[in-house]
Write an enzyme that holds these catalytic residues in place. Sequence first.
Site, mmCIF file in Angstrom:
data_model
loop_
_atom_site.group_PDB
_atom_site.id
_atom_site.type_symbol
_atom_site.label_atom_id
_atom_site.label_comp_id
_atom_site.label_asym_id
_atom_site.label_seq_id
_atom_site.Cartn_x
_atom_site.Cartn_y
_atom_site.Cartn_z
ATOM 1 N N ASN A 185 -14.996 11.040 -19.870
ATOM 2 C CA ASN A 185 -15.341 10.399 -18.596
ATOM 3 C C ASN A 185 -16.798 10.687 -18.224
ATOM 4 O O ASN A 185 -17.517 9.818 -17.760
ATOM 5 C CB ASN A 185 -14.365 10.789 -17.465
ATOM 6 C CG ASN A 185 -14.212 12.285 -17.266
ATOM 7 O OD1 ASN A 185 -14.832 13.096 -17.949
ATOM 8 N ND2 ASN A 185 -13.366 12.671 -16.310
ATOM 9 N N ASN A 232 -14.571 18.786 -17.213
ATOM 10 C CA ASN A 232 -14.370 20.242 -17.169
ATOM 11 C C ASN A 232 -14.907 20.928 -18.427
ATOM 12 O O ASN A 232 -15.475 22.026 -18.353
ATOM 13 C CB ASN A 232 -12.881 20.596 -17.015
ATOM 14 C CG ASN A 232 -12.358 20.278 -15.629
ATOM 15 O OD1 ASN A 232 -13.129 20.135 -14.688
ATOM 16 N ND2 ASN A 232 -11.051 20.147 -15.505
ATOM 17 N N ASP A 280 -8.310 16.396 -6.533
ATOM 18 C CA ASP A 280 -7.143 16.513 -7.420
ATOM 19 C C ASP A 280 -6.775 17.975 -7.654
ATOM 20 O O ASP A 280 -5.609 18.294 -7.906
ATOM 21 C CB ASP A 280 -7.332 15.747 -8.737
ATOM 22 C CG ASP A 280 -8.490 16.243 -9.576
ATOM 23 O OD1 ASP A 280 -9.550 16.572 -9.014
ATOM 24 O OD2 ASP A 280 -8.327 16.313 -10.805
ATOM 25 N N ASP A 281 -7.746 18.894 -7.516
ATOM 26 C CA ASP A 281 -7.414 20.326 -7.554
ATOM 27 C C ASP A 281 -6.488 20.679 -6.385
ATOM 28 O O ASP A 281 -5.583 21.509 -6.519
ATOM 29 C CB ASP A 281 -8.671 21.190 -7.450
ATOM 30 C CG ASP A 281 -9.657 20.972 -8.582
ATOM 31 O OD1 ASP A 281 -10.276 19.891 -8.621
ATOM 32 O OD2 ASP A 281 -9.788 21.871 -9.430
ATOM 33 N N GLU A 317 -15.060 15.125 -21.598
ATOM 34 C CA GLU A 317 -14.407 15.186 -20.280
ATOM 35 C C GLU A 317 -15.172 16.188 -19.411
ATOM 36 O O GLU A 317 -15.681 17.198 -19.917
ATOM 37 C CB GLU A 317 -12.945 15.594 -20.489
ATOM 38 C CG GLU A 317 -12.110 15.712 -19.218
ATOM 39 C CD GLU A 317 -12.296 17.022 -18.488
ATOM 40 O OE1 GLU A 317 -12.164 17.028 -17.251
ATOM 41 O OE2 GLU A 317 -12.589 18.040 -19.145
ATOM 42 N N HIS A 334 -5.389 14.159 -12.246
ATOM 43 C CA HIS A 334 -5.660 15.023 -13.403
ATOM 44 C C HIS A 334 -5.007 16.405 -13.268
ATOM 45 O O HIS A 334 -4.192 16.821 -14.090
ATOM 46 C CB HIS A 334 -7.167 15.281 -13.536
ATOM 47 C CG HIS A 334 -8.022 14.077 -13.688
ATOM 48 N ND1 HIS A 334 -8.025 13.303 -14.809
ATOM 49 C CD2 HIS A 334 -8.955 13.530 -12.850
ATOM 50 C CE1 HIS A 334 -8.926 12.336 -14.679
ATOM 51 N NE2 HIS A 334 -9.489 12.447 -13.495
ATOM 52 N N ASP A 335 -5.438 17.144 -12.236
ATOM 53 C CA ASP A 335 -5.150 18.583 -12.195
ATOM 54 C C ASP A 335 -3.685 18.955 -11.940
ATOM 55 O O ASP A 335 -3.189 19.909 -12.558
ATOM 56 C CB ASP A 335 -6.064 19.261 -11.174
ATOM 57 C CG ASP A 335 -7.522 19.261 -11.630
ATOM 58 O OD1 ASP A 335 -7.774 19.033 -12.834
ATOM 59 O OD2 ASP A 335 -8.406 19.481 -10.787
ATOM 60 N N ASP A 391 -11.749 24.283 -9.062
ATOM 61 C CA ASP A 391 -13.042 23.893 -8.474
ATOM 62 C C ASP A 391 -12.836 22.758 -7.470
ATOM 63 O O ASP A 391 -13.390 21.681 -7.650
ATOM 64 C CB ASP A 391 -14.023 23.471 -9.592
ATOM 65 C CG ASP A 391 -13.566 22.221 -10.342
ATOM 66 O OD1 ASP A 391 -12.336 21.965 -10.411
ATOM 67 O OD2 ASP A 391 -14.429 21.476 -10.847
HETATM 68 C C1 BDR Z 1 -11.531 16.891 -14.065
HETATM 69 O O1 BDR Z 1 -12.844 16.921 -13.545
HETATM 70 C C2 BDR Z 1 -12.824 17.125 -12.159
HETATM 71 O O2 BDR Z 1 -13.692 16.234 -11.532
HETATM 72 C C3 BDR Z 1 -11.394 16.975 -11.711
HETATM 73 O O3 BDR Z 1 -11.101 17.859 -10.646
HETATM 74 C C4 BDR Z 1 -10.597 17.317 -12.949
HETATM 75 O O4 BDR Z 1 -10.360 18.702 -13.028
HETATM 76 C C5 BDR Z 1 -11.274 15.512 -14.640
HETATM 77 O O5 BDR Z 1 -12.182 15.221 -15.651
HETATM 78 CA CA CA Z 2 -10.748 20.218 -11.153
#
Ligand code: BDR
Ligand code: CA
Length: 320
Positions: free
Chosen positions: A155, A163, A14-15, A161, A236-237, A10
């Site tokens: 978060n 996702n 970071d993706d 979290e 993260h990703d 998505d």
């Molecule tokens: C995840 O949430 C998205 O905002 C980032 O791309 C990552 O996949 C981190 O919580």
């Molecule tokens: Ca992501």
Amino acid sequence: MRPPAIIDCDPGQDDVMAILLGGRLLDLRAITTVFGNVSLEQTTRNARQVVEFAELTGIPIAMGMAQPLVRDIQHASEIHGETGLDGPTLPPPSVPLVEEHATDVIIARTREIEGLALVPIGPLTNIATALHRDPSLAARVPQISLMGGSLTFGNTTPTAEFNIWCDPEAAHVVFTSGIPIKMIGLNVTRQVAATPERRAQIRSMGRRTSGIVADMLDFYSERVRALTGVPGGAMHDPLAVAALVDPDVLRFEPMHVAIELRGTHTYGMTVCDARHLHVTDLTPTRANGHRGAAPNAEVAVGANPDRFWEMFLDALASYP
Ligand code: BDR
Ligand code: CA
């Protein structure tokens, strides 16, 4: 040998880092998109832009699910910007999408390609939907390496979290599917941050792609700093990609993970049964074998940030 894989994403800055790393270290057979950081239309547009600026030609991109299975839709533009990829100015994409739906791509490619792993780095809606449409999929997928959840705190909420919180019911389907899962959660991804020093190092590489990456990471990190006070956005990703190719980037422990679907304060939490681990260094204790349900996931408990950065910077240096 590069492991064959599909990245389900998505984008999100970071993706993008995950796609760039996967473009070099995986045998990337498709990129599938899902709603998440921003709308499905926008995440799909973003995936096309990445493939184009990185010249990752020939990787099919397929559009997937636009909303969660049950809950209301949520986005994270306060972190990633209105487009989801704020930072650099990128031209409109021209690479075409494949006509098949992402879930058809996942079902078909896992039939054709033996050992095809899935790397979901957004909400798990596409994977859950593919499993619903073809239950035999579970037997064909050797590994899911996903970014999501947390062994500690969340978060988006104190316990969840992003996702997983975006589609907890889909996450439940995936975590109960029987597919071997590596869960790369916030407890480790937060240890690998795009600090100002790392971003300066990327910018100094002086290439077109590294410049775009530096612009993205600057924007994303500034938003993270403004919201949380932390000076670098977490990578993260790409850690979900790294986990498939290098056993030394993350340390895993098997445990049972349940997705909270009913909690008033805990909806979307990954409830990890870590009772068999030592409380400070998270290694297995001798006295305390697994209790409760059998493990259904390898949960990342430790990270080696230097090792990750070495791998990431090497991959980045190979782009135009
Ligand atoms: C995840 O949430 C998205 O905002 C980032 O791309 C990552 O996949 C981190 O919580
Ligand atoms: Ca992501």
